[in-house]
Design an enzyme around this catalytic site. Sequence first.
Site, PDB file in Angstrom:
ATOM      1  N   ASP A   1       0.516  -1.154   0.108  1.00  0.00           N
ATOM      2  CA  ASP A   1       0.134   0.076  -0.022  1.00  0.00           C
ATOM      3  C   ASP A   1       1.000   1.192  -0.035  1.00  0.00           C
ATOM      4  O   ASP A   1       1.662   1.411   0.907  1.00  0.00           O
ATOM      5  CB  ASP A   1      -0.932   0.145   1.076  1.00  0.00           C
ATOM      6  N   HIS A   2       0.915   2.036  -1.004  1.00  0.00           N
ATOM      7  CA  HIS A   2       2.078   2.721  -1.265  1.00  0.00           C
ATOM      8  C   HIS A   2       2.023   3.830  -0.238  1.00  0.00           C
ATOM      9  O   HIS A   2       3.093   4.721   0.091  1.00  0.00           O
ATOM     10  CB  HIS A   2       2.318   3.339  -2.686  1.00  0.00           C
TER      11      HIS A   2
ATOM     12  N   HIS B   1      -5.717   2.726   1.146  1.00  0.00           N
ATOM     13  CA  HIS B   1      -5.043   3.950   1.523  1.00  0.00           C
ATOM     14  C   HIS B   1      -5.710   4.585   2.942  1.00  0.00           C
ATOM     15  O   HIS B   1      -5.038   4.681   3.948  1.00  0.00           O
ATOM     16  CB  HIS B   1      -5.010   5.050   0.812  1.00  0.00           C
TER      17      HIS B   1
END
Length: 490
Positions: A178-179, A241
Amino acid sequence: MTSQIIPVEPFDFIAFGGTGDLAERKLLPALFQRQQAGQFSEPTRIIGASRSKLSDDDYRDFARKAITEHVKAEEIDDGELDAFLQRLSYVAVDARSGDGFADLGKAIGDSTRIRVFYMAVAPSLFGDICAKLKEHGLVNDSARIVLEKPIGRDLASARALNDQIGKVFDEHQIFRIDHYLGKETVQNLMALRFGNALYEPLWNSAHIDHVQITVAETVGLEDRVSYYDKAGALRDMVQNHILQLLCLVAMEAPASMDADAVRDEKLKVLRSLAPIDPDIATKLTVRGQYRAGASAGGAVKGYAEELANGESTTETFVAIKAEIANWRWAGVPFYLRTGKRLTARASEIVIAFKPIPHSIFGAGAGRVHANQLVIRLQPDEGVKQWIMIKDPGPGGMRLRHVPLDMSFAEAFNVRNPDAYERLVMDVVRGNQTLFMRRDEVEAAWRWIDPILAAWEDSGVEPQGYTAGTWGPSGSVALIERDGRTWHDPA
Ligand code: BG6
């Protein structure tokens, strides 16, 4: 000021989807930056793998172009770039038929070096690729796999995907990216909460009135019709996110920064989210879709007009009033919102403290605002603690609301690394702290599924909002109904 670089062990990085958009915009530039920073040890190799028939040199040309387009010119050392390209090779593979996997095996050889299989491909291919890797004996103890989202489109499909991958890789080898967790300010949230004695005693329902999490974008659909129109903002941004950000704000102090210690605490938060059942979904959620307007300085089309058939009920905006039903947070609303084609690109977390219990200042002193802590994720990363002070000067006692402002760009003269730089090196190091565990992903879907179902059952279409605004009127109403307002992130 420079940050300390700890080199990682040599590794082989196999990028499935090696000629795709993610490899071009993020992976190759991130790997290049880490080499240039001195983080690689020899011999480290990068192998591009995808269906196109390319030679090694073709792939190096692709990578050179990707890096020169996506890394600032002043950050590129030509010698380093040449050295980086020499690490690259390419193998054409077809995940469905299995063609090329034997060649990939030859290219990797029988080394016991760390082996990273990066899935920058559609999730529908994850299972096939895993099966082929296994069949060709490419999964050894030093192998790890990195999965890009979406991990499923609901709980059932996420479970099925996790099962497929789990047949080939152990959970400790699976890195679900999950950047947002790779963003500097997101990690700073943990430093802020657990590296200071100041906030933690106040971090609960006795002192916090509510929390806002906003992830606002100015971009629209871009070239992602086939994915986005089936996903929508709830699946694309909230399930991953935004819920991850919520977890970091709300979790208890983990025993350590060990991956499972942190992920256990996040999981407890996800499991404590009060379910949004169909009877309350219309009150607690708002979905919107952008109409034509002006964004990022120009006229833009509405979402539906960007689609071939000109119609869609997919949401490009979501606002939710969430509650965490546990001792620390009972009664504290978490207002979440995200959308495309909004006024500005701005992501932030606002911790709104309760007002003082009683003011000793007369009416002439002006309004006494409640304290707010604003954690700005992007752009202009930083933290602002809003406090009341006396307005300077010899006049009477007048109060003023001002921020104690720490802009990271001003405070530290360092390049802000892209999230992928940090995350890719963590994969090589085998550190899963910033990656999602299977049970976390599934718990997030368990909370999202009833909202999706309620929307579907109600048949209510998303509310329109003009591109370039802060979203539909329902979003304003959602928070104003409670006597609160959205913090303006512009
Ligand atoms: C991705 C979403 O995960 O995150 C995109 O799929 C979104 O729709 C992007 O634009 C936002 O990331 P960032 O880092 O630009 O905030």
